[in-house]
Design an enzyme around this catalytic site. Structure first.
Site, PDB file in Angstrom:
ATOM      1  N   GLY A   3       0.901  -1.100  -0.009  1.00  0.00           N
ATOM      2  CA  GLY A   3       0.102   0.002   0.077  1.00  0.00           C
ATOM      3  C   GLY A   3       0.776   1.230  -0.012  1.00  0.00           C
ATOM      4  O   GLY A   3       1.990   1.110  -0.450  1.00  0.00           O
ATOM      5  N   CYS A   4       0.431   2.566   0.541  1.00  0.00           N
ATOM      6  CA  CYS A   4       0.910   3.559   0.566  1.00  0.00           C
ATOM      7  C   CYS A   4       2.479   3.458   1.296  1.00  0.00           C
ATOM      8  O   CYS A   4       2.250   2.878   2.395  1.00  0.00           O
ATOM      9  CB  CYS A   4       0.204   4.658   1.304  1.00  0.00           C
ATOM     10  SG  CYS A   4       0.905   6.372   1.452  1.00  0.00           S
ATOM     11  N   PHE A   5       3.340   3.824   0.806  1.00  0.00           N
ATOM     12  CA  PHE A   5       4.850   3.819   1.314  1.00  0.00           C
ATOM     13  C   PHE A   5       4.770   4.526   2.585  1.00  0.00           C
ATOM     14  O   PHE A   5       5.481   4.122   3.403  1.00  0.00           O
ATOM     15  CB  PHE A   5       5.797   3.868   0.583  1.00  0.00           C
ATOM     16  CG  PHE A   5       5.902   5.017  -0.543  1.00  0.00           C
ATOM     17  CD1 PHE A   5       5.499   6.242  -0.055  1.00  0.00           C
ATOM     18  CD2 PHE A   5       6.578   5.062  -1.888  1.00  0.00           C
ATOM     19  CE1 PHE A   5       5.410   7.476  -0.796  1.00  0.00           C
ATOM     20  CE2 PHE A   5       6.524   6.060  -2.484  1.00  0.00           C
ATOM     21  CZ  PHE A   5       5.890   7.231  -2.233  1.00  0.00           C
TER      22      PHE A   5
END
Length: 174
Positions: free
Chosen positions: A11-13
């Site tokens: 997902g979002c880093f």
């Protein structure tokens, strides 16, 4: 001292840095892009879904203090391994969950861990769909993405509130 590296996408880093950053033996955690076909992509390009890249973190660690196997276990606790097309509110191929392995030993550890997770039935009959792929070039994300949780704690907290924390609580008791 000899360091090693591990690359994980989940997902979002922004949400993948802090969980690893807090462990002893972690030298650094960098946000970036990997797995695609465009050299030196920008955030805007990756977000457009045209580069084939996924947001990921590259972890530099001291294997004398924390093992790759331990890192894989930490990784599972940050993701929904039954969701192939994103993580929580982050949707699309550029947010897919992937363990990028750099050699046969990392692949062996990751595959054994994935098998164990599937057999545990922690997610019932749902299939563990997290991919295990060969590592490809890793491109650092822009500076404003690095250590995002430290630079922008309010925005980081809002991102975490998008379902990740609730999921972790329900499945891992964290």
């Amino acid at each position: 001292m000899s360091f090693d590296t591990a690359i994980f996408a989940g997902g979002c880093f922004w949400c993948m840095v802090q969980p690893f950053d807090t462990y002893p033996g972690i030298e650094k955690v960098e946000s970036g892009y990997t797995g695609g076909h465009v050299a030196n992509p920008t955030y805007k390009q990756v977000k457009s879904g045209t580069t084939g890249h996924t947001e990921a973190v590259r972890i530099t660690f001291d294997p004398a203090k924390i093992s790759y196997k331990e890192l894989v276990e930490i990784y599972w606790h940050q993701t929904d391994p039954t969701d192939a097309m994103g993580q929580f509110q982050d949707r699309g191929d550029n947010y897919r969950p992937v363990i990028f392995v750099k050699d046969a030993e990392q692949r062996r550890i990751a595959e054994a861990s994935k098998r164990h997770l599937q057999e545990s039935q922690l997610f019932g009959d749902a299939k563990i769909v997290t991919q295990i792929e060969d590592a490809q070039p890793f491109y650092l994300a822009e500076d404003y993405h690095q250590d995002f949780y430290k630079k922008h704690p309010e925005r980081y907290a809002a991102q975490e509130a998008g379902g990740r924390e609730q999921f972790k609580q329900e499945h891992w008791g964290e």
